[in-house]
Scaffold this motif. Structure first.
Motif, short mmCIF file in Angstrom:
data_model
loop_
_atom_site.label_atom_id
_atom_site.label_comp_id
_atom_site.label_asym_id
_atom_site.label_seq_id
_atom_site.Cartn_x
_atom_site.Cartn_y
_atom_site.Cartn_z
N GLY A 73 -17.69 7.56 2.59
CA GLY A 73 -17.83 6.07 3.06
C GLY A 73 -16.63 5.37 3.26
N ALA A 77 -15.33 3.48 7.09
CA ALA A 77 -14.86 2.12 6.95
C ALA A 77 -13.48 2.08 7.78
N GLN A 128 -18.48 -2.00 6.06
CA GLN A 128 -18.88 -0.46 5.93
C GLN A 128 -18.16 -0.20 4.35
N ALA A 131 -20.93 -1.07 1.98
CA ALA A 131 -21.94 0.02 1.84
C ALA A 131 -21.30 1.23 1.18
N ALA A 132 -20.07 1.56 1.48
CA ALA A 132 -19.49 2.99 0.78
C ALA A 132 -19.51 2.67 -0.89
N GLN A 157 -23.71 2.17 7.78
CA GLN A 157 -22.36 1.84 8.25
C GLN A 157 -22.49 2.01 9.84
N GLN A 161 -20.96 -1.00 12.41
CA GLN A 161 -19.95 -0.80 13.31
C GLN A 161 -20.12 -1.51 14.58
#
Length: 183
Positions: A73, A77, A128, A131-132, A157, A161
């Protein structure tokens, strides 16, 4: 009224330099602006790492699964930072604007605009990373669900982006196919 005279005087002074020097200076400024996008991935990756440490402290048996999700993740990112780095490197080492004929002011503004566009990468980097972090946290709680969690995290993710990709497209258009010069 005095401020407008200052601006006019400043622009006249600026345009008194050689056009190539103006474009090179603007490109250096634009490259610096582009790297501001690194703030997002830094925040996002820090969040993911923090959630990884938190998840491992709660469930040390899930160390391997949690660490893998956190690293994957965090790597995703970083993409907006990498896109910004590419734009900065193009402006510093392979700048197509330097040898263009045309209005030096438009070319200068395009170089700075390309760098400024990349600042949009802050959002995807943070999103991102968030989310990770959440994926890492979930894996720590339920390590057997790692593959489903990773799949969902990566889809999220990828969607996050998109604004970074839009910024890259605008930066590349300003650098390589500048429509402003033909207006």
């Amino acid at each position: 009224m005095e401020s407008s005279n200052f601006i006019v005087d400043f622009l006249n002074w600026l345009m008194s330099f050689e056009p190539k020097a103006i474009v090179l200076a603007a490109s250096a400024i634009g490259a610096g602006f582009a790297m501001i996008a690194g703030i997002g991935p830094g925040i996002g990756q820090g969040y993911a790492a923090g959630k990884g440490a938190e998840a491992v402290s709660r469930n040390p048996k899930a160390l391997r699964e949690t660490t893998m999700v956190m690293l994957l993740g965090a790597a995703v990112a970083e993409t907006s930072g990498i896109l910004a780095l590419v734009v900065a490197l193009i402006m510093l080492f392979g700048n197509p604007l330097v040898n263009l004929d045309g209005n030096a002011f438009i070319i200068m503004a395009s170089a700075m605009g390309a760098g400024l566009a990349m600042i949009a990468g802050i959002g995807p980097g943070i999103g991102q990373g968030y989310a990770a972090g959440k994926g890492t946290e979930a894996t720590g709680k339920r390590p057997k669900m790692q593959s489903q969690i990773v799949r969902t995290m990566l889809v999220g993710q990828a969607v996050a982006q998109t604004t970074g990709i839009y910024a890259l497209v605008i930066a590349l258009v300003l650098l390589f196919a500048n429509p402003l010069l033909n207006l």
